[in-house]
Design an enzyme around this catalytic site. Sequence first.
Site, PDB file in Angstrom:
ATOM      1  CG  HIS A 105      -2.063   0.943   1.109  1.00 48.83           C
ATOM      2  ND1 HIS A 105      -1.971   2.287   1.345  1.00 48.83           N
ATOM      3  CD2 HIS A 105      -3.331   0.699   0.717  1.00 48.83           C
ATOM      4  CE1 HIS A 105      -3.153   2.837   1.122  1.00 48.83           C
ATOM      5  NE2 HIS A 105      -4.005   1.909   0.736  1.00 48.83           N
TER       6      HIS A 105
ATOM      7  CG  ASP B   4      -8.414  -4.215  -2.906  1.00 46.86           C
ATOM      8  OD1 ASP B   4      -7.633  -3.273  -3.088  1.00 46.86           O
ATOM      9  OD2 ASP B   4      -9.656  -4.097  -2.952  1.00 46.86           O
TER      10      ASP B   4
END
Length: 430
Positions: A307, A365
């Site tokens: 991320h 996700d």
Amino acid sequence: MADKYILSNSTTGDTVDLNLITGTDGPAALDITGLYKERGLLAYDPGFVSTASCTSSITYIDGERGILRYRGYPIEQLAANSNFLEVAHLLLYGELPTKTELLEFEGIISQHTMIRETMRTFFDGFHYNAHPMAIMIGVTGSMSAFYHDSLDIHDPRHREISAHRMIAKIPTIAAACYKHNVGEPIMYPRNDLDYCGNFLHMMFATPCEEYVPSKTAIEAMNLLFILHADHEQNASTSTVRLAGSSGANPFACIASGIASLWGPAHGGANEAVLKMLEEIGDVSNIAKYIAKAKDKNDPFRLMGFGHRVYRNFDPRATLIREMCHKVLAELSDEHNPLLELASQLEEVALKDEYFIERKLYPNVDYYSGIIYRALNIPANMFTVMFAIARTVGWVAHWSEMISDPSQRIGRPRQIYVGAKERDYVPIDKR
Ligand code: SDX
């Protein structure tokens, strides 16, 4: 006296004073707004890794400590105590609603869930197996062709009506995309159902048979929508802000956000995770795929990992993993092979120096697709689910930006590295 940095040119000794801007929380910023005008200098930051594009009061993320707060409320508390429309009200208006305010907001959203009857014919224009995100982009963008009565973006009431319409209609459009894919009739929304129940009903009911979602399915939907609702200046939200900065209508801006979210590096990752797990197939292949993810010559990446901001656990991934176990237990599918594989893959990656060194952890996700699959939502609808939830964040940021008196059109510069000036050469001399 405001804190400032003084930068100096190592050759000429020329200096420039840059004031520090600090917010309520998080890193301070160097104010470079006058840098080009006063010094003819630009700041270079591809991917905006070190750039604050705006000030915002909506969401706060601390990537080092794995903190996510909507309007100051920790995501863990909202996940445990709230529901999606209450969080939508919080993101849109800045405060948790009173009972009366929530009832009124729920009523308004319910009243806007239908789409114009002629919009339903748009779906027939798409090939039956068109990716639902492609349909979503087209149909959402077309909304500005129907709702002319609320497109004065400088009228707060018009902004509010457009926000309500967008939040209310996006589940109806999403479910219609699915129905078009499976060749079933598009279901009308029902005002007697709550937001998540209504969505699941439009997805799985048919004119021949009712569908009553389980309590766990609605709980899981609420959690997933809450966790996906906003995330400060991510790629799709920044796209909505940039599109909106030109004065484009809100529906076109949201369509641009859906387009950006579709990318596998962003919201498309949840669908890519499931494809990746199916490609890995078995725990015996984990080592091979971890090696591929680390190999610079191999385009394979561990989808659902890493991320830009979180250099620790994504707090949403932790909450979704817990919900995974709950949903699968309810469906007596606790030993779901996909969940087993995902858990073991995570365990191996988190012990690997490559991932530790780069602070790569599971993100929002990584586990969400396993829940969607357990709810019988097909993989090509996973990013659509993300778009339903993120629509609240997009409209909140769009409205915050438009109502900011200092707002200007977004227009980044560049460092030109192309050809120097040269003269045209006639074709017979080339
Ligand atoms: C979302 O911004 C948001 O807030 C997004 C989001 C939201 O709510 O809006 O949180 C939602 O988009 C989550 C991210 C979903 N995407 C994926 O899961 C795709 C896989 N992840 C990567 O593509 C990547 O981690 C990104 C895109 C998420 C972040 O990319 P960055 O910040 O540009 O990081 P990077 O590509 O510079 O990576 C740094 C290093 C690199 O190695 P080195 O060049 O330093 O040797 O880490 C490596 C990368 O190669 N790396 C990975 C990796 N992610 C980063 N290596 C293997 N697998 C990965 N998943």
